[in-house]
Design an enzyme around this catalytic site. Structure first.
Site, PDB file in Angstrom:
ATOM      1  N   ASP A  84      53.587  10.316  28.139  1.00  0.00           N
ATOM      2  CA  ASP A  84      54.374  10.236  29.369  1.00  0.00           C
ATOM      3  C   ASP A  84      54.374  11.552  30.115  1.00  0.00           C
ATOM      4  OD1 ASP A  84      56.037  11.355  27.276  1.00  0.00           O
ATOM      5  OD2 ASP A  84      57.745  11.140  28.626  1.00  0.00           O
ATOM      6  N   GLU A 179      58.576  11.371  25.553  1.00  0.00           N
ATOM      7  CA  GLU A 179      58.981  12.710  25.118  1.00  0.00           C
ATOM      8  C   GLU A 179      59.815  13.392  26.181  1.00  0.00           C
ATOM      9  OE1 GLU A 179      58.617  17.141  24.694  1.00  0.00           O
ATOM     10  OE2 GLU A 179      57.987  15.826  26.350  1.00  0.00           O
TER      11      GLU A 179
END
Length: 414
Positions: A84, A179
């Site tokens: 991400d 994350e």
């Protein structure tokens, strides 16, 4: 060669929008778009010939194994990166471009919008002079955090799988979602991952390495005020917005913009309010556990003092710890750090060991049983439009990954 593969990988991955979302961070993945990259990585790992390739359809994790080609038992090493990108700036329609032979001066990303990457603001650019840089057109972030890490791990995996003459133990690969919103390893399958220890490839410039980070807590401060007509408010009104400011000014003046290195801070990350009610989100950070506990106590004591001043039920705090300094765990196995230092030196890179002024998936993993220092990716300026990645540095990091694998194996060939 792995070196050319890393650039091709990176340019391919950054064009896939994988922004996570704080608004839906209670679910993993927080955005469905992250699945596009996960599925691509699953396909690429399968085509490369990796084994035990798995795509966790429920939570969007990707795992793979490169089996050991040695007769002796060698520690299994893991490499982890997150798919991400930050929700701070758009990651949709990323348009990367390569600057050849960077001249060391300010970089105009978008002349029309006057978006410029200035060396005065990003002094690490001085180390990139004469190298090739990957930048954006100024409309989005680049995605080096952490698609550079993903690209480097994939390039190293490809090199190992196409060069069976290189002796190595079991190599475990893991790619995670979310994350950036704090849930990167919330459902990470440590046992199924199968590594004895690992490295997150999620740092900054070449040579950076960290095995310590902040102790971190989050606090939600809720202030209940009292609204009354402002024309007749004397000695009656309690303006929750004003009280939120009073609380803030009572904390030590140790905020992110005033601190560096090992200095901790209090940070009001957001605040919404009216006269009747205000809610402030804080993060509390320190590298030292004792100081960390003191900071939390000061925060609570400040609320207690103001509660007595303005009346019961005016100030309420909900506080919880987020993660801890991974040094507590990793310093028990410093050979993991030493091997990485040797791998960098072997690649003629000067290791720069420093504490992360933030968090890392490795912190939570280390306390959950998988020791996991963090290493560089060759990218900087993360979470913003000025993000850039250095091609030569990314190529070196692939070399470093391969070096640490070989160094570990060599110890068992003697």
């Amino acid at each position: 060669m792995a070196n050319s593969a890393v650039v091709e990988n990176f340019l391919r991955y950054v064009k896939i929008d994988t922004q996570s979302s704080e608004e839906s961070s209670e679910q993993v993945p927080s955005t469905e778009r992250q699945r596009s990259l996960a599925k691509l990585l699953y396909q690429e790992l399968t085509m490369l010939g990796a084994e035990d390739v798995r795509y966790d359809k429920e939570h969007c994790y990707v795992y793979a194994v490169i089996p050991s080609n040695m007769d002796k038992t060698v520690p299994a090493i893991g490499f982890i990166a997150h798919m991400d990108t930050s929700p701070a700036v758009s990651g949709k329609d990323v348009n990367p471009r390569i600057i050849e032979n960077y001249d060391g001066n300010d970089i105009v990303l978008n002349q029309e919008k006057n978006i410029i990457t200035r060396v005065s603001e990003f002094p690490m650019l001085k180390d990139c002079k004469g190298k090739r840089l990957i930048v954006t057109d100024g409309n989005t972030l680049l995605g080096g955090d952490d698609k550079a890490g993903v690209a480097e791990i994939m390039a190293a995996a490809e090199y190992l799988l196409t060069h069976p003459e290189i002796k190595h133990g079991k190599i475990c690969i893991g790619f995670t979602p979310d994350e950036e919103v704090g849930n990167g390893v919330a459902f990470f399958d440590i046992e199924g991952f199968g590594a004895d220890y690992a490295y997150t490839v999620d740092g900054g410039m070449l040579g950076d390495m960290s095995y310590e980070c902040f102790y971190a807590a989050g606090a939600v401060l809720t202030i209940t005020g009292k609204s009354v007509h402002p024309g007749y408010a004397k000695n009656i009104m309690k303006n929750a917005i004003k009280l939120a400011y009073e609380f803030y000014t009572m904390l030590p003046d140790e905020c992110p913009e005033n601190t560096e290195g090992y200095e901790g801070f209090y940070h009001m990350d957001s605040m919404k309010g009216t006269v009747e009610k205000a809610v402030a989100q804080y993060i509390i950070r320190d590298h030292d556990r004792t100081k960390f506990e003191e900071r939390k106590a000061i925060f609570l004591k400040t609320a207690e003092i103001l509660e007595k001043k303005y009346g019961a039920g005016t100030f309420q705090v909900k506080m919880s710890d987020n993660y801890y300094n991974m040094r507590e765990m990793i310093e028990k196995r410093m050979d993991i750090v030493d091997n990485m230092v040797k791998a960098m030196e072997q690649a003629k890179v000067t290791p720069r060991i420093s504490a992360i002024r933030g968090g890392t998936d490795g912190a939570r993993l280390s306390f959950d049983g998988l020791l996991c220092p963090n290493i560089c990716t060759g990218s900087e300026g993360h979470h913003g439009r000025n993000e850039f990645a250095c091609i030569e540095d990314m190529e070196k990091i692939v070399e470093i990954i391969l070096n640490v694998i070989s160094i570990t194996a060599q110890k068992f060939l003697l």
